[in-house]
Each structure stands twice: as C-alpha cells, then as structure tokens.
Design a protein around this motif. Structure first.
Motif, PDB file in Angstrom:
ATOM      1  N   ASN A   1       0.851  -1.182   0.000  1.00  0.00           N
ATOM      2  CA  ASN A   1       0.000   0.000   0.000  1.00  0.00           C
ATOM      3  C   ASN A   1       0.897   1.246   0.000  1.00  0.00           C
ATOM      4  OD1 ASN A   1       0.703   0.700   2.680  1.00  0.00           O
ATOM      5  ND2 ASN A   1      -1.039  -0.404   3.519  1.00  0.00           N
TER       6      ASN A   1
ATOM      7  N   ILE B   1      -2.317   0.629  -9.648  1.00  0.00           N
ATOM      8  CA  ILE B   1      -2.874   0.802  -8.301  1.00  0.00           C
ATOM      9  C   ILE B   1      -4.231   0.122  -8.251  1.00  0.00           C
ATOM     10  CG2 ILE B   1      -3.688   2.461  -6.589  1.00  0.00           C
ATOM     11  CD1 ILE B   1      -1.580   4.396  -7.598  1.00  0.00           C
ATOM     12  N   LYS B   2      -4.400  -0.667  -7.198  1.00  0.00           N
ATOM     13  CA  LYS B   2      -5.645  -1.392  -6.985  1.00  0.00           C
ATOM     14  C   LYS B   2      -6.253  -0.908  -5.671  1.00  0.00           C
ATOM     15  CE  LYS B   2      -5.011  -5.548  -5.646  1.00  0.00           C
ATOM     16  NZ  LYS B   2      -4.704  -6.976  -5.517  1.00  0.00           N
ATOM     17  N   GLN B   3      -7.506  -0.528  -5.729  1.00  0.00           N
ATOM     18  CA  GLN B   3      -8.217  -0.058  -4.538  1.00  0.00           C
ATOM     19  C   GLN B   3      -8.855  -1.255  -3.839  1.00  0.00           C
ATOM     20  OE1 GLN B   3      -8.569   3.510  -4.049  1.00  0.00           O
ATOM     21  NE2 GLN B   3      -9.345   3.079  -2.013  1.00  0.00           N
TER      22      GLN B   3
ATOM     23  N   GLU C   1      -7.768   1.179   1.304  1.00  0.00           N
ATOM     24  CA  GLU C   1      -6.347   1.084   0.947  1.00  0.00           C
ATOM     25  C   GLU C   1      -6.142   1.070  -0.558  1.00  0.00           C
ATOM     26  OE1 GLU C   1      -3.662   1.133   2.918  1.00  0.00           O
ATOM     27  OE2 GLU C   1      -4.854   1.246   4.732  1.00  0.00           O
ATOM     28  N   ARG C   2      -5.025   1.642  -0.974  1.00  0.00           N
ATOM     29  CA  ARG C   2      -4.611   1.610  -2.383  1.00  0.00           C
ATOM     30  C   ARG C   2      -3.302   0.836  -2.443  1.00  0.00           C
ATOM     31  NH1 ARG C   2      -4.081   7.275  -4.588  1.00  0.00           N
ATOM     32  NH2 ARG C   2      -4.201   6.206  -6.567  1.00  0.00           N
ATOM     33  N   TYR C   3      -3.300  -0.257  -3.195  1.00  0.00           N
ATOM     34  CA  TYR C   3      -2.123  -1.107  -3.303  1.00  0.00           C
ATOM     35  C   TYR C   3      -1.423  -0.891  -4.635  1.00  0.00           C
ATOM     36  CZ  TYR C   3      -3.489  -3.469   0.931  1.00  0.00           C
ATOM     37  OH  TYR C   3      -3.792  -3.739   2.236  1.00  0.00           O
ATOM     38  N   CYS C   4      -0.116  -0.801  -4.564  1.00  0.00           N
ATOM     39  CA  CYS C   4       0.706  -0.547  -5.749  1.00  0.00           C
ATOM     40  C   CYS C   4       1.384  -1.841  -6.166  1.00  0.00           C
ATOM     41  CB  CYS C   4       1.787   0.482  -5.435  1.00  0.00           C
ATOM     42  SG  CYS C   4       1.141   2.031  -4.820  1.00  0.00           S
TER      43      CYS C   4
END
Length: 102
Positions: free
Chosen positions: A27, A57-59, A63-66
């Motif tokens: 994140n 980036i995945k929401q 949280e936003r994951y890179c």
C-alpha cells in the motif's frame, strides 16, 4: 503531460520504488515507509510511475495497493540491447587488437 518509461526511470527514487514493488505489492504508506522523503513526494513519484504504466494501483476498501508492471521495462531493455551489441563489438575488436600487438 504524457510521460514515458525513460523519464520515469531517470529518477533514483522511482527506480527504488520499482525495485521495491517488483518484490511485493504494497500500500502507499508501506511504500513511503521505505524512503526518507515525504509521503507527498512518494505519492508524486507513484503518480508518475502510474502515468507511464510502470505501476498499477488497486483499490481495496480504503487502501490503495501498488504493483510493479515490469513488462513496460521491455522498451528500455530493447533500447539498451542495441547499445550493448555495439559496445560488445567494440570491446571484442579492442581485445583482438591488443592480442595482435603482443
């Protein structure tokens, strides 16, 4: 402004972010924890990497994951391979010249 892969990897912080994300998805806070620059600066680097397709980036909830998208580095690899061949040829010729001089 449209950015390209070469602009993205020109900065050592962005190269370090790509390296970090190549090992695991993190994140934004976890990415920032690995650097001695401000969180807004890390976010700006992530934005640039996202714009040129090196990071996605995945929401998930709040949280936003890179995640690193390493396939985009193929463009860089192809470009550097052209010069690798050139320098290998030059160094082989130098080696042959030096052997002849002995």
């Amino acid at each position: 402004m449209r950015r390209d892969v070469f602009q993205a990897i020109a900065d050592p912080n962005r190269r370090a972010i790509i390296n970090l994300l190549s090992k695991q998805e993190l994140n934004l806070n976890a990415v920032a924890d690995n650097f001695e620059i401000s969180r807004p600066a890390v976010s700006k680097h992530i934005k640039i990497l996202t714009e040129c397709g090196l990071v996605s980036i995945k929401q998930e909830g709040r949280e936003r994951y890179c995640r690193a998208e390493l396939s985009k580095l193929k463009e860089v690899a192809e470009w550097t391979n052209r010069y690798r061949e050139f320098w290998n040829d030059k160094l082989d010729a130098l080696g042959a010249f030096l052997e002849d001089e002995k």
